[in-house]
Write a protein that holds these residues in place. Sequence first.
Motif, PDB file in Angstrom:
ATOM      1  N   LEU A  82      51.086   5.673 -34.707  1.00 54.75           N
ATOM      2  CA  LEU A  82      51.063   6.862 -33.859  1.00 54.75           C
ATOM      3  C   LEU A  82      50.647   6.554 -32.423  1.00 54.75           C
ATOM      4  CD1 LEU A  82      49.434   9.317 -36.414  1.00 54.75           C
ATOM      5  CD2 LEU A  82      51.850   9.157 -35.809  1.00 54.75           C
ATOM      6  N   LEU A  83      49.788   5.566 -32.246  1.00 52.26           N
ATOM      7  CA  LEU A  83      49.313   5.247 -30.901  1.00 52.26           C
ATOM      8  C   LEU A  83      50.173   4.193 -30.212  1.00 52.26           C
ATOM      9  CD1 LEU A  83      45.463   5.135 -31.514  1.00 52.26           C
ATOM     10  CD2 LEU A  83      46.830   7.038 -30.656  1.00 52.26           C
ATOM     11  N   GLY A  84      50.881   3.395 -30.999  1.00 48.91           N
ATOM     12  CA  GLY A  84      51.755   2.382 -30.417  1.00 48.91           C
ATOM     13  C   GLY A  84      51.018   1.315 -29.647  1.00 48.91           C
ATOM     14  N   ARG A  85      49.838   0.918 -30.148  1.00 47.13           N
ATOM     15  CA  ARG A  85      49.067  -0.109 -29.463  1.00 47.13           C
ATOM     16  C   ARG A  85      48.368  -0.985 -30.489  1.00 47.13           C
ATOM     17  NH1 ARG A  85      44.617   2.811 -25.996  1.00 47.13           N
ATOM     18  NH2 ARG A  85      43.874   0.659 -25.731  1.00 47.13           N
ATOM     19  N   PRO A  86      47.998  -2.217 -30.120  1.00 48.64           N
ATOM     20  CA  PRO A  86      47.293  -3.085 -31.064  1.00 48.64           C
ATOM     21  C   PRO A  86      45.961  -2.480 -31.485  1.00 48.64           C
ATOM     22  CG  PRO A  86      48.130  -4.348 -29.202  1.00 48.64           C
ATOM     23  CD  PRO A  86      48.295  -2.903 -28.845  1.00 48.64           C
ATOM     24  N   MET A  87      45.692  -2.494 -32.773  1.00 46.76           N
ATOM     25  CA  MET A  87      44.473  -1.878 -33.287  1.00 46.76           C
ATOM     26  C   MET A  87      43.226  -2.703 -33.007  1.00 46.76           C
ATOM     27  SD  MET A  87      44.959   1.119 -34.600  1.00 46.76           S
ATOM     28  CE  MET A  87      45.846   1.300 -33.036  1.00 46.76           C
ATOM     29  N   ASP A  88      43.392  -4.016 -32.766  1.00 48.03           N
ATOM     30  CA  ASP A  88      42.196  -4.814 -32.482  1.00 48.03           C
ATOM     31  C   ASP A  88      41.580  -4.453 -31.131  1.00 48.03           C
ATOM     32  OD1 ASP A  88      44.398  -5.880 -31.206  1.00 48.03           O
ATOM     33  OD2 ASP A  88      43.882  -7.971 -31.591  1.00 48.03           O
ATOM     34  N   GLU A  89      42.330  -3.737 -30.278  1.00 50.57           N
ATOM     35  CA  GLU A  89      41.772  -3.273 -29.014  1.00 50.57           C
ATOM     36  C   GLU A  89      40.734  -2.172 -29.216  1.00 50.57           C
ATOM     37  OE1 GLU A  89      45.832  -3.951 -26.318  1.00 50.57           O
ATOM     38  OE2 GLU A  89      45.027  -1.935 -26.627  1.00 50.57           O
ATOM     39  N   LEU A  90      40.751  -1.529 -30.384  1.00 54.31           N
ATOM     40  CA  LEU A  90      39.864  -0.396 -30.641  1.00 54.31           C
ATOM     41  C   LEU A  90      38.696  -0.747 -31.553  1.00 54.31           C
ATOM     42  CD1 LEU A  90      42.541   2.404 -31.212  1.00 54.31           C
ATOM     43  CD2 LEU A  90      41.230   1.948 -29.129  1.00 54.31           C
ATOM     44  N   VAL A  91      38.641  -1.966 -32.067  1.00 53.65           N
ATOM     45  CA  VAL A  91      37.576  -2.335 -32.992  1.00 53.65           C
ATOM     46  C   VAL A  91      36.210  -2.195 -32.323  1.00 53.65           C
ATOM     47  CG1 VAL A  91      36.554  -4.260 -34.266  1.00 53.65           C
ATOM     48  CG2 VAL A  91      38.999  -3.809 -34.439  1.00 53.65           C
ATOM     49  N   ASN A  92      35.298  -1.519 -33.016  1.00 46.10           N
ATOM     50  CA  ASN A  92      33.927  -1.301 -32.536  1.00 46.10           C
ATOM     51  C   ASN A  92      33.884  -0.536 -31.209  1.00 46.10           C
ATOM     52  OD1 ASN A  92      32.609  -2.512 -34.724  1.00 46.10           O
ATOM     53  ND2 ASN A  92      32.831  -4.547 -33.832  1.00 46.10           N
ATOM     54  N   VAL A 149      37.804  19.489 -34.666  1.00 47.35           N
ATOM     55  CA  VAL A 149      38.605  19.028 -35.796  1.00 47.35           C
ATOM     56  C   VAL A 149      38.492  17.514 -35.880  1.00 47.35           C
ATOM     57  CG1 VAL A 149      40.939  18.790 -36.741  1.00 47.35           C
ATOM     58  CG2 VAL A 149      40.239  20.958 -35.693  1.00 47.35           C
ATOM     59  N   GLN A 150      38.193  17.027 -37.069  1.00 45.05           N
ATOM     60  CA  GLN A 150      38.171  15.585 -37.326  1.00 45.05           C
ATOM     61  C   GLN A 150      39.445  15.202 -38.051  1.00 45.05           C
ATOM     62  OE1 GLN A 150      34.587  13.803 -38.990  1.00 45.05           O
ATOM     63  NE2 GLN A 150      35.812  12.482 -40.308  1.00 45.05           N
ATOM     64  N   VAL A 151      40.084  14.142 -37.566  1.00 40.22           N
ATOM     65  CA  VAL A 151      41.309  13.617 -38.176  1.00 40.22           C
ATOM     66  C   VAL A 151      41.026  12.179 -38.594  1.00 40.22           C
ATOM     67  CG1 VAL A 151      43.753  13.104 -37.855  1.00 40.22           C
ATOM     68  CG2 VAL A 151      42.728  15.078 -36.682  1.00 40.22           C
ATOM     69  N   ASP A 152      41.144  11.905 -39.883  1.00 42.40           N
ATOM     70  CA  ASP A 152      40.938  10.544 -40.376  1.00 42.40           C
ATOM     71  C   ASP A 152      42.292   9.853 -40.486  1.00 42.40           C
ATOM     72  OD1 ASP A 152      38.247  11.036 -40.552  1.00 42.40           O
ATOM     73  OD2 ASP A 152      38.284  11.534 -42.681  1.00 42.40           O
ATOM     74  N   LEU A 153      42.488   8.831 -39.665  1.00 41.76           N
ATOM     75  CA  LEU A 153      43.735   8.078 -39.640  1.00 41.76           C
ATOM     76  C   LEU A 153      43.578   6.773 -40.406  1.00 41.76           C
ATOM     77  CD1 LEU A 153      44.485   8.324 -35.804  1.00 41.76           C
ATOM     78  CD2 LEU A 153      45.583   9.673 -37.589  1.00 41.76           C
ATOM     79  N   THR A 154      44.603   6.377 -41.137  1.00 41.14           N
ATOM     80  CA  THR A 154      44.596   5.030 -41.688  1.00 41.14           C
ATOM     81  C   THR A 154      44.806   4.043 -40.541  1.00 41.14           C
ATOM     82  OG1 THR A 154      46.985   4.908 -42.056  1.00 41.14           O
ATOM     83  CG2 THR A 154      45.657   5.922 -43.801  1.00 41.14           C
ATOM     84  N   PRO A 155      44.379   2.796 -40.697  1.00 44.81           N
ATOM     85  CA  PRO A 155      44.625   1.831 -39.618  1.00 44.81           C
ATOM     86  C   PRO A 155      46.105   1.711 -39.253  1.00 44.81           C
ATOM     87  CG  PRO A 155      43.033   0.959 -41.165  1.00 44.81           C
ATOM     88  CD  PRO A 155      43.565   2.220 -41.782  1.00 44.81           C
ATOM     89  N   LEU A 156      46.981   1.678 -40.267  1.00 47.67           N
ATOM     90  CA  LEU A 156      48.410   1.583 -39.973  1.00 47.67           C
ATOM     91  C   LEU A 156      48.928   2.877 -39.368  1.00 47.67           C
ATOM     92  CD1 LEU A 156      49.686  -0.442 -43.058  1.00 47.67           C
ATOM     93  CD2 LEU A 156      49.000  -1.260 -40.801  1.00 47.67           C
ATOM     94  N   GLY A 157      48.280   3.995 -39.680  1.00 50.44           N
ATOM     95  CA  GLY A 157      48.620   5.246 -39.017  1.00 50.44           C
ATOM     96  C   GLY A 157      48.268   5.205 -37.551  1.00 50.44           C
ATOM     97  N   GLY A 158      47.101   4.636 -37.242  1.00 51.17           N
ATOM     98  CA  GLY A 158      46.726   4.486 -35.838  1.00 51.17           C
ATOM     99  C   GLY A 158      47.699   3.601 -35.089  1.00 51.17           C
ATOM    100  N   TYR A 159      48.091   2.498 -35.714  1.00 53.98           N
ATOM    101  CA  TYR A 159      49.039   1.576 -35.079  1.00 53.98           C
ATOM    102  C   TYR A 159      50.379   2.265 -34.828  1.00 53.98           C
ATOM    103  CZ  TYR A 159      52.121  -2.484 -34.548  1.00 53.98           C
ATOM    104  OH  TYR A 159      53.038  -3.387 -34.092  1.00 53.98           O
ATOM    105  N   LEU A 200      49.623   7.814 -43.249  1.00 58.62           N
ATOM    106  CA  LEU A 200      49.198   7.636 -41.861  1.00 58.62           C
ATOM    107  C   LEU A 200      47.908   8.402 -41.570  1.00 58.62           C
ATOM    108  CD1 LEU A 200      52.667   8.138 -40.107  1.00 58.62           C
ATOM    109  CD2 LEU A 200      51.640   6.003 -40.906  1.00 58.62           C
ATOM    110  N   VAL A 201      47.776   9.571 -42.179  1.00 59.62           N
ATOM    111  CA  VAL A 201      46.625  10.446 -41.945  1.00 59.62           C
ATOM    112  C   VAL A 201      46.000  10.787 -43.288  1.00 59.62           C
ATOM    113  CG1 VAL A 201      45.795  12.579 -40.894  1.00 59.62           C
ATOM    114  CG2 VAL A 201      47.793  11.406 -39.933  1.00 59.62           C
ATOM    115  N   ARG A 202      44.710  10.549 -43.423  1.00 59.07           N
ATOM    116  CA  ARG A 202      44.021  10.838 -44.682  1.00 59.07           C
ATOM    117  C   ARG A 202      43.764  12.333 -44.860  1.00 59.07           C
ATOM    118  NH1 ARG A 202      38.916   6.744 -45.631  1.00 59.07           N
ATOM    119  NH2 ARG A 202      40.062   4.804 -46.045  1.00 59.07           N
ATOM    120  N   ARG A 203      43.197  12.963 -43.822  1.00 66.14           N
ATOM    121  CA  ARG A 203      42.812  14.371 -43.970  1.00 66.14           C
ATOM    122  C   ARG A 203      42.431  14.954 -42.625  1.00 66.14           C
ATOM    123  NH1 ARG A 203      36.461  14.896 -45.764  1.00 66.14           N
ATOM    124  NH2 ARG A 203      35.665  13.303 -44.369  1.00 66.14           N
TER     125      ARG A 203
END
Length: 296
Positions: free
Chosen positions: A103-113, A91-101, A22-25
Amino acid sequence: MERAEYRAEYVDARPHPALAGLVRRYVGYVEHSTTPVRRRQAPVGALTLIISFGPPLRMLGPAGPSAPGSFLAGLHDAVVLTEFVGLQRGVQVDLTPLGGYTLLGRPMDELVNRAPALDELAVPELARLPERLAEDPGWPQRFARVDAALLGLLAAAPRLPDPEVRWAWQRLQRTGGAAGVAELADGTGWSRRHLLTRFRAQVGLAPKAAARVVRFERAVRLLVPALTAGPADRADRTDRSIADVAARCGYADHAHLTREFRALAGVPPTAYVAEWQAAVPIPSSQVAAADLRSPA
């Protein structure tokens, strides 16, 4: 005339084991520069969560100019320019796309760009982090607090990614973006249309666009070893020609890779490598034309 001065501190940390996949680093950072620092952020297969307890960062991306403090950058398929002068700290947190989906509980296409501020995400646990991290005495305490916040979100996650989408995303990662849509659809047992709908909602980009970004990110990591984050990539830290990288990553030839760099990073690979490897700043003329200033 005062001499230009730049200082930086970076501290890497591993997320809690329960956040694997879910989280890269995590990266803690402090930067200070007496002159503008401009960077070209090319697309990667991850979401970037910036928890800042310093001044805002000026950005120009597909959504236009902005000057956020703490924000979450969704998947991008175009370059983002950043600029700051003075202090940057956070602090920078690198999330995988599926991690974002997850942990945030929302569609990821809403955040594109897009790169919405944390208080726009309707996730109070994240919105509270900048102030609390600023009060912590050091990096270990900050990383532990981020762990706790993300573990809390994981425990309360309203939904998990479809196993089929997880497999398709992992397949793209393992093949460096070489897997085609037909292969992914066959592997999931879904129609292409259904795969497109579910994948885009849970990853952000459509499968073909995501594959393009994954392949491009691999090429960047081979050309600019300093940007690699994973142990597997560190083992491949050797100087390679652009033609070698093009062949290794599945591009038709040098010219094909160059076209992709122009499309996704805004410059040819030689210029991109120069900016990152030799610390060559983005020419002021480009930034002036782009206008990184936040809207009035």
